[in-house]
Design an enzyme around this catalytic site. Structure first.
Site, mmCIF file in Angstrom:
data_model
loop_
_atom_site.group_PDB
_atom_site.id
_atom_site.type_symbol
_atom_site.label_atom_id
_atom_site.label_comp_id
_atom_site.label_asym_id
_atom_site.label_seq_id
_atom_site.Cartn_x
_atom_site.Cartn_y
_atom_site.Cartn_z
ATOM 1 N N GLY A 309 0.816 -1.203 0.000
ATOM 2 C CA GLY A 309 0.000 0.000 0.000
ATOM 3 C C GLY A 309 0.851 1.253 0.000
ATOM 4 C CB SER A 310 -0.095 4.719 0.811
ATOM 5 O OG SER A 310 -1.162 4.763 -0.111
ATOM 6 C CB THR A 311 4.287 2.048 3.597
ATOM 7 O OG1 THR A 311 3.960 0.765 3.058
ATOM 8 C CG2 THR A 311 3.464 2.278 4.864
#
Length: 736
Positions: A309-311
């Site tokens: 995801g956005s990490t």
């Protein structure tokens, strides 16, 4: 007249008997002189027949944390057996065999937790089948010292014990997947996973031996000609884990487990300057002393790749800055993005609505998928971005010194995959790969190899046999890029537009980091699972923001959320509790003032003070002290006079008559503070909060006394009713 034949036969028989005599005599003479029969030395054979040979097991090495706290050690237990051969008794007044089956069965039954009839059957079976001894199955194995002493006090003839080593984990469910488990193979303890498995050869020593001569009853002779070869014990292993930070993590995860009942959780804390793993844990977990049924044997931090995801946008951002294409003030149209005509449209996580035309800085703060996609595909270029991904080592294992590591996979065959990789979909990674890559952001561009084994030590001489040092394994970005990346990531927390604003803020330290909300595939349908809670919520944070000392990653999969809660609630609870307290524990200087002023008071002088009056002084300052004992005079306080504290800080006041307080319900952190205050010889079993204590409440004790506490996890029974709502089926809109 006798026949000639009759006269000859006696002479023949005389010759035959003489020859036989000479042969036999010669044979005896040969045996006497040579001591051999058919090439076998008779003396050696006799010695072998009346000589006992036993192994002396080598002690398996102990596993310690960074500060020398025991995490895994060899523990002696006892196996019970009964001699039933009557001939073993040489003195009727001192029987050495089981004399009374019924009495023996009756007295052993409650201690072994067996039926009297079962014990009697085993004893009678041995007697009826002319056996020398019998055992008592699983109930007669791994007996504790307490059980052994109870049985010995019965003074039952023929009842004996054999010492046996087992592996004991004094902290129970504490970094259990990291420390690992052992099993017994051919009587020897063998590591099967974790550090126990990875370092098995070094932890396992070389057995010694003992031999001596004995009689037919297996009793050592007065002159036994004993020969002893001492064992070479296994080496001790010290880990980089810090017991106090690990305890903070275990406590926080247990609280989240109780409140949110997630499917899985992972958490890891790393020293940003060295790559040392200070704490690492997973849920579900197990107590290695009694594992029971373990649904997942994998250490998810290193062995379970997933779509992050956005990490992943951290590294998209860093690549754009390094490549010189990052302009925080440049504007773009948020909401949705279609790179090419034949490529699927991707959208932002708010249902493709976006926030209108915004700057790229605001896009990162809001965790815009469109911003990440345009940076990677248009600004950096797909081929160049792949080079950066490989420079951050997302295509290979980290090489951490634990078994079972699995690398994620860069999914980069089609244009759509090249785009979704920029915001953490399609491509997979492990938490430890993210942590390794993050060291380049936190450490002036230098990427460090994570490690968890600090050193190995000879248990007898205490000589350090091998010791690891920090290892730089790459430099994917420059120091300037790393600094700029941290500055942007700090605004994710400080900006009102940031997805981490007022969620991941710490009281005394600045934070740079990135939130993540990752899809995962439902194994039953083969498609991304949908629903409000059907995500892996995560955060990768570094603190202090300008020059990070610690990096921490937390993920929580499918928590049961209240209608008003977001997925960041359980993640931030773990991050804030562990990161803030770890930084304080490590004496890292705070780099910001508390947003809300907290009243600070000074500890008053206590020497010569009466307990009652001093306690009242503390209460007037807003402090609720813990009074140790009922003496009239204050003997000592755990804080020096003049120390500045807040009302929430624990203050111990020891009187001149120490009495043990009721520790029930105390957290392990409070117990450790209590130990440090009175220099107690502390031992504990389990994890969580105090359930039992060896020194009863109100009992007198003194400094340096031995104290054992039994800890247990909070009760996690019961089901929490949840409310979910469909969030749509577009697989490219959910990361934030």
């Amino acid at each position: 007249m006798k026949s000639k034949k009759t006269q000859i036969m006696p002479s023949v028989w005389m010759i035959v008997f003489t020859a036989l005599f000479l042969v036999i005599a010669g044979r005896f003479l040969y045996i006497q002189v040579s001591g051999e029969v058919s090439g076998v030395n008779i003396q050696k054979l006799a010695d072998q027949k009346r000589t006992n040979n036993y192994n002396i097991p080598a002690k398996r090495g102990t596993i310690y944390d960074h500060n020398g706290m025991t995490l895994a050690q060899e523990h002696v237990v006892y196996r019970l057996y009964a001699i039933v051969d009557e001939s073993y008794t040489t003195n009727p007044l001192d029987p050495k065999h089981v004399k009374d089956v019924e009495e023996t069965a009756q007295k052993l039954a409650p201690i072994l937790e067996m039926e009297e009839s079962e014990i009697a059957d085993r004893l009678n079976s041995g007697i009826n089948n002319d056996k020398f001894q019998v055992e008592f199955g699983s109930n007669g194995r791994e007996l504790s010292q307490e059980q052994k002493e109870k049985i010995e006090a019965l003074k039952l003839p023929g009842i004996n014990f054999i010492e046996e080593p087992i592996r004991f984990y004094p902290n129970g469910m504490f970094a259990s997947r990291t420390i690992g488990l052992t099993d017994k193979k051919e009587g020897q303890i063998v590591g099967i996973n974790g550090v126990e498995g990875f370092m098995n050869d070094l932890l396992t020593g070389k057995d010694g031996s003992i031999s001596y001569q004995r009689d037919k009853f297996n009793v050592k002779l007065l002159d036994p000609k004993e020969v002893i070869n001492e064992p070479d014990n296994g080496n001790d292993v010290y880990l980089t884990l810090d017991q106090k930070i690990q305890t903070l993590m275990e406590d926080a995860l247990s609280e989240v487990q109780e409140e949110y009942e997630p499917d899985r959780m992972t958490a890891v804390v790393m020293n940003a300057k060295t790559g040392e793993i200070l704490a690492l844990s997973n849920r579900p977990s197990y107590n290695p002393n009694n594992p029971g049924e373990v649904g997942n044997w994998y250490n998810d931090v290193i062995s379970t790749p997933f779509e992050p995801g956005s990490t992943m946008k951290i590294f998209t951002l860093a690549s754009a800055i390094e490549e010189g294409v990052w302009n925080p003030e440049e504007r773009y149209k948020s909401g949705k993005y279609k790179a090419e005509d034949n490529v699927q449209t991707i959208g932002d996580h708010n249902g493709r609505k976006g926030w209108g035309t915004i700057s790229y800085l605001e896009g990162i703060q809001r965790s815009s998928n469109v911003a990440a996609a345009k940076l990677a595909y248009e600004k950096i270029g797909a081929d160049k971005f792949l080079e950066y991904l490989k420079a951050f080592d997302f295509d290979e294992k980290t090489g951490i010194d634990l078994p079972g590591e699995v690398s994620g996979k860069i999914l980069y065959n089609w244009v759509s995959e090249k785009i979704t990789t920029s915001f953490g979909q399609g491509t997979t990674t492990t938490p430890i790969q993210l942590m390794k890559a993050a060291t380049a952001i936190a450490n002036d561009g230098k990427m460090l190899k994570p490690y968890i084994i600090e050193k190995t030590v000879d248990p007898d001489t205490k000589e350090v046999l091998a010791e690891k040092q920090p290892e730089v394994v790459g430099e994917p970005i420059s120091a300037e890029t790393a600094k700029k990346t941290l500055e942007v990531l700090e605004t994710v927390i400080t900006s009102e537009k940031g997805t981490g604003h007022n969620i991941y803020n710490l009281n005394d330290y600045t934070v740079a980091g990135k939130t993540g909300t990752a899809n995962f595939v439902d194994p039953e349908t083969g498609k991304y699972k949908t629903g409000r809670e059907s995500y892996t919520f995560s955060f990768l944070g570094m603190a202090p923001a300008d020059d990070p000392e610690l990096i921490m990653y937390v993920s929580v999969k499918e928590p049961n959320l209240d209608v008003t809660e977001s997925g960041s609630a359980p993640v931030s609870f773990v991050f804030k509790n562990v990161m803030e307290n770890s930084l304080r524990y490590l004496n890292i200087e705070p780099d910001k003032e508390a947003s809300e002023p907290i009243e600070v008071v000074e500890i008053p002088k206590w020497e010569g003070e009466r307990t009652e009056s001093y306690t009242n002084k503390l209460k007037d300052l807003g402090i609720k002290p813990i009074i140790i004992g009922d003496g009239e005079q204050v003997q000592k306080v755990n804080l020096k006079p003049g120390t500045k504290v807040t009302a929430r800080q624990t203050v111990f006041v020891a009187t001149n008559k120490l009495k043990m307080p009721d520790l029930t319900g105390w957290s392990f952190r409070d117990v450790l503070s209590f130990q440090d205050f009175l220099n107690l010889d502390l031992e504990w079993i389990g994890n969580g909060y105090v359930k039992k204590q060896s020194i009863e409440k109100g009992s007198a004790f003194k400094e340096k006394d031995y104290l054992m506490v039994e800890l247990e996890e909070p009760n996690t029974s019961g089901n929490q009713e949840t409310t979910t709502e469909d969030s749509g089926d577009d697989e490219t809109e959910d990361d934030q």
